[in-house]
Motif scaffolding. Structure first.
Motif, PDB file in Angstrom:
ATOM      1  N   ILE A   1      -1.999   3.867   5.146  1.00  4.29           N
ATOM      2  CA  ILE A   1      -1.702   2.479   4.779  1.00  4.29           C
ATOM      3  C   ILE A   1      -1.894   2.296   3.277  1.00  4.29           C
ATOM      4  O   ILE A   1      -1.076   1.667   2.599  1.00  4.29           O
ATOM      5  N   ALA A   2      -2.967   2.882   2.739  1.00  5.19           N
ATOM      6  CA  ALA A   2      -3.225   2.792   1.301  1.00  5.19           C
ATOM      7  C   ALA A   2      -2.124   3.489   0.512  1.00  5.19           C
ATOM      8  O   ALA A   2      -1.684   2.985  -0.526  1.00  5.19           O
ATOM      9  N   LEU A   3      -1.669   4.636   0.996  1.00  6.39           N
ATOM     10  CA  LEU A   3      -0.592   5.355   0.312  1.00  6.39           C
ATOM     11  C   LEU A   3       0.699   4.539   0.322  1.00  6.39           C
ATOM     12  O   LEU A   3       1.417   4.492  -0.676  1.00  6.39           O
ATOM     13  N   GLU A   4       0.982   3.906   1.449  1.00  3.94           N
ATOM     14  CA  GLU A   4       2.182   3.063   1.528  1.00  3.94           C
ATOM     15  C   GLU A   4       2.079   1.890   0.562  1.00  3.94           C
ATOM     16  O   GLU A   4       3.065   1.527  -0.092  1.00  3.94           O
ATOM     17  N   ALA A   5       0.881   1.313   0.454  1.00  5.29           N
ATOM     18  CA  ALA A   5       0.684   0.204  -0.484  1.00  5.29           C
ATOM     19  C   ALA A   5       0.861   0.681  -1.919  1.00  5.29           C
ATOM     20  O   ALA A   5       1.453  -0.004  -2.746  1.00  5.29           O
ATOM     21  N   ARG A   6       0.352   1.872  -2.203  1.00  2.00           N
ATOM     22  CA  ARG A   6       0.483   2.434  -3.553  1.00  2.00           C
ATOM     23  C   ARG A   6       1.951   2.712  -3.871  1.00  2.00           C
ATOM     24  O   ARG A   6       2.436   2.414  -4.966  1.00  2.00           O
ATOM     25  N   ALA A   7       2.670   3.282  -2.908  1.00  2.00           N
ATOM     26  CA  ALA A   7       4.094   3.570  -3.109  1.00  2.00           C
ATOM     27  C   ALA A   7       4.896   2.289  -3.316  1.00  2.00           C
ATOM     28  O   ALA A   7       5.944   2.310  -3.967  1.00  2.00           O
ATOM     29  N   ALA A   8       4.380   1.176  -2.791  1.00  2.00           N
ATOM     30  CA  ALA A   8       5.059  -0.107  -2.943  1.00  2.00           C
ATOM     31  C   ALA A   8       4.743  -0.774  -4.276  1.00  2.00           C
ATOM     32  O   ALA A   8       5.236  -1.868  -4.555  1.00  2.00           O
ATOM     33  N   GLY A   9       3.900  -0.120  -5.104  1.00  2.00           N
ATOM     34  CA  GLY A   9       3.654  -0.639  -6.435  1.00  2.00           C
ATOM     35  C   GLY A   9       2.281  -1.234  -6.670  1.00  2.00           C
ATOM     36  O   GLY A   9       1.996  -1.722  -7.758  1.00  2.00           O
ATOM     37  N   ASN A  10       1.422  -1.207  -5.677  1.00  2.00           N
ATOM     38  CA  ASN A  10       0.067  -1.726  -5.844  1.00  2.00           C
ATOM     39  C   ASN A  10      -0.787  -0.724  -6.612  1.00  2.00           C
ATOM     40  O   ASN A  10      -0.515   0.476  -6.600  1.00  2.00           O
ATOM     41  N   SER A  11      -1.842  -1.225  -7.249  1.00  2.00           N
ATOM     42  CA  SER A  11      -2.780  -0.335  -7.925  1.00  2.00           C
ATOM     43  C   SER A  11      -3.590   0.413  -6.867  1.00  2.00           C
ATOM     44  O   SER A  11      -3.572   0.056  -5.680  1.00  2.00           O
ATOM     45  N   TRP A  12      -4.316   1.444  -7.302  1.00  2.00           N
ATOM     46  CA  TRP A  12      -5.155   2.181  -6.347  1.00  2.00           C
ATOM     47  C   TRP A  12      -6.220   1.264  -5.758  1.00  2.00           C
ATOM     48  O   TRP A  12      -6.507   1.334  -4.566  1.00  2.00           O
ATOM     49  N   LYS A  13      -6.788   0.395  -6.579  1.00  2.00           N
ATOM     50  CA  LYS A  13      -7.817  -0.533  -6.090  1.00  2.00           C
ATOM     51  C   LYS A  13      -7.225  -1.498  -5.063  1.00  2.00           C
ATOM     52  O   LYS A  13      -7.799  -1.723  -3.995  1.00  2.00           O
ATOM     53  N   GLN A  14      -6.076  -2.074  -5.377  1.00  2.00           N
ATOM     54  CA  GLN A  14      -5.406  -2.977  -4.444  1.00  2.00           C
ATOM     55  C   GLN A  14      -5.038  -2.251  -3.149  1.00  2.00           C
ATOM     56  O   GLN A  14      -5.188  -2.804  -2.052  1.00  2.00           O
ATOM     57  N   SER A  15      -4.568  -1.028  -3.289  1.00  5.18           N
ATOM     58  CA  SER A  15      -4.177  -0.246  -2.110  1.00  5.18           C
ATOM     59  C   SER A  15      -5.374   0.009  -1.208  1.00  5.18           C
ATOM     60  O   SER A  15      -5.268  -0.080   0.026  1.00  5.18           O
ATOM     61  N   ALA A  16      -6.510   0.318  -1.804  1.00  6.57           N
ATOM     62  CA  ALA A  16      -7.727   0.539  -1.024  1.00  6.57           C
ATOM     63  C   ALA A  16      -8.129  -0.739  -0.298  1.00  6.57           C
ATOM     64  O   ALA A  16      -8.508  -0.701   0.888  1.00  6.57           O
ATOM     65  N   GLU A  17      -8.044  -1.870  -0.986  1.00  8.12           N
ATOM     66  CA  GLU A  17      -8.389  -3.152  -0.361  1.00  8.12           C
ATOM     67  C   GLU A  17      -7.447  -3.472   0.789  1.00  8.12           C
ATOM     68  O   GLU A  17      -7.876  -3.918   1.851  1.00  8.12           O
ATOM     69  N   ILE A  18      -6.158  -3.238   0.599  1.00  8.21           N
ATOM     70  CA  ILE A  18      -5.167  -3.508   1.656  1.00  8.21           C
ATOM     71  C   ILE A  18      -5.465  -2.675   2.894  1.00  8.21           C
ATOM     72  O   ILE A  18      -5.358  -3.150   4.019  1.00  8.21           O
ATOM     73  N   ALA A  19      -5.849  -1.417   2.676  1.00  7.13           N
ATOM     74  CA  ALA A  19      -6.103  -0.499   3.794  1.00  7.13           C
ATOM     75  C   ALA A  19      -7.505  -0.652   4.370  1.00  7.13           C
ATOM     76  O   ALA A  19      -7.799  -0.096   5.425  1.00  7.13           O
ATOM     77  N   GLY A  20      -8.360  -1.368   3.662  1.00  7.13           N
ATOM     78  CA  GLY A  20      -9.726  -1.535   4.140  1.00  7.13           C
ATOM     79  C   GLY A  20     -10.568  -0.281   3.977  1.00  7.13           C
ATOM     80  O   GLY A  20     -11.433  -0.002   4.809  1.00  7.13           O
ATOM     81  N   VAL A  21     -10.293   0.469   2.928  1.00  5.61           N
ATOM     82  CA  VAL A  21     -11.090   1.675   2.648  1.00  5.61           C
ATOM     83  C   VAL A  21     -11.713   1.526   1.266  1.00  5.61           C
ATOM     84  O   VAL A  21     -11.221   0.779   0.419  1.00  5.61           O
ATOM     85  N   ALA A  22     -12.801   2.253   1.060  1.00  4.10           N
ATOM     86  CA  ALA A  22     -13.444   2.236  -0.244  1.00  4.10           C
ATOM     87  C   ALA A  22     -12.568   2.988  -1.237  1.00  4.10           C
ATOM     88  O   ALA A  22     -11.988   4.027  -0.910  1.00  4.10           O
ATOM     89  N   VAL A  23     -12.478   2.462  -2.439  1.00  3.38           N
ATOM     90  CA  VAL A  23     -11.656   3.103  -3.455  1.00  3.38           C
ATOM     91  C   VAL A  23     -12.194   4.493  -3.773  1.00  3.38           C
ATOM     92  O   VAL A  23     -11.416   5.411  -4.065  1.00  3.38           O
ATOM     93  N   THR A  24     -13.502   4.700  -3.672  1.00  7.95           N
ATOM     94  CA  THR A  24     -14.077   6.033  -3.913  1.00  7.95           C
ATOM     95  C   THR A  24     -13.615   7.015  -2.843  1.00  7.95           C
ATOM     96  O   THR A  24     -13.334   8.173  -3.136  1.00  7.95           O
ATOM     97  N   SER A  25     -13.529   6.542  -1.609  1.00  7.81           N
ATOM     98  CA  SER A  25     -13.028   7.397  -0.525  1.00  7.81           C
ATOM     99  C   SER A  25     -11.569   7.756  -0.762  1.00  7.81           C
ATOM    100  O   SER A  25     -11.158   8.902  -0.548  1.00  7.81           O
ATOM    101  N   LEU A  26     -10.809   6.781  -1.207  1.00 10.32           N
ATOM    102  CA  LEU A  26      -9.390   7.012  -1.491  1.00 10.32           C
ATOM    103  C   LEU A  26      -9.234   8.020  -2.624  1.00 10.32           C
ATOM    104  O   LEU A  26      -8.358   8.883  -2.576  1.00 10.32           O
ATOM    105  N   ARG A  27     -10.105   7.961  -3.616  1.00  7.86           N
ATOM    106  CA  ARG A  27     -10.064   8.938  -4.715  1.00  7.86           C
ATOM    107  C   ARG A  27     -10.301  10.352  -4.195  1.00  7.86           C
ATOM    108  O   ARG A  27      -9.685  11.309  -4.663  1.00  7.86           O
ATOM    109  N   GLU A  28     -11.200  10.486  -3.241  1.00  6.77           N
ATOM    110  CA  GLU A  28     -11.467  11.809  -2.653  1.00  6.77           C
ATOM    111  C   GLU A  28     -10.243  12.306  -1.890  1.00  6.77           C
ATOM    112  O   GLU A  28      -9.889  13.477  -1.980  1.00  6.77           O
ATOM    113  N   TRP A  29      -9.594  11.434  -1.135  1.00  7.54           N
ATOM    114  CA  TRP A  29      -8.411  11.828  -0.380  1.00  7.54           C
ATOM    115  C   TRP A  29      -7.282  12.236  -1.312  1.00  7.54           C
ATOM    116  O   TRP A  29      -6.485  13.108  -0.998  1.00  7.54           O
TER     117      TRP A  29
END
Length: 132
Positions: A12-40
């Motif tokens: 979900i975060a990747l889809e949000a990012r591909a749609a033009g959201n920032s990494w922080k916004q994408s993490a919030e949309i997906a309900g994941v921590a931005v630090t976790s998303l950075r690891e992925w």
């Protein structure tokens, strides 16, 4: 998880990012921590998946633009031809029409030249004589 082992929230975060959201916004949309998303993001499959999503979005946007081209061309021509418009607007529209036509003709000529070169290269690789 999807078939590649990427958890649904990360997808979900990747889809949000591909749609033009920032990494922080994408993490919030997906309900994941931005630090976790950075690891992925360190995983090649995640980067490849994101790149594919972005290419798909660009392909869709390009198709939309191509579909609108005939209407845009008609509108541009009507702007150029309408004497009620300011002269500078008409001149700009006219210049864009000529520029577009010239670019198309150059592209077409280059494609023909590339096709010729490809045929010559194929004949050369086959051992056939080449017309110079």
């Amino acid at each position: 998880m999807d078939s590649e082992g990427i958890p649904a929230p990360v997808m979900i975060a990747l889809e949000a990012r591909a749609a033009g959201n920032s990494w922080k916004q994408s993490a919030e949309i997906a309900g994941v921590a931005v630090t976790s998303l950075r690891e992925w993001r360190k995983h090649a499959i995640v980067r490849d998946t994101l790149n594919e999503m972005v290419r798909d979005k660009l392909a869709g946007a390009t198709a939309t633009l191509v579909d609108a081209t005939p209407l845009l061309a008609k509108e541009l021509i009507s702007l150029a031809m309408d004497s009620r418009n300011k002269p500078y607007s008409r001149v700009n529209a006219m210049a864009l029409v000529f520029q577009t036509v010239a670019t198309h003709l150059i592209d077409q000529s280059q494609q023909e030249q590339m096709a010729e070169l490809k045929q010559q290269l194929e004949r050369l690789e086959a051992g056939a004589p080449i017309d110079v």
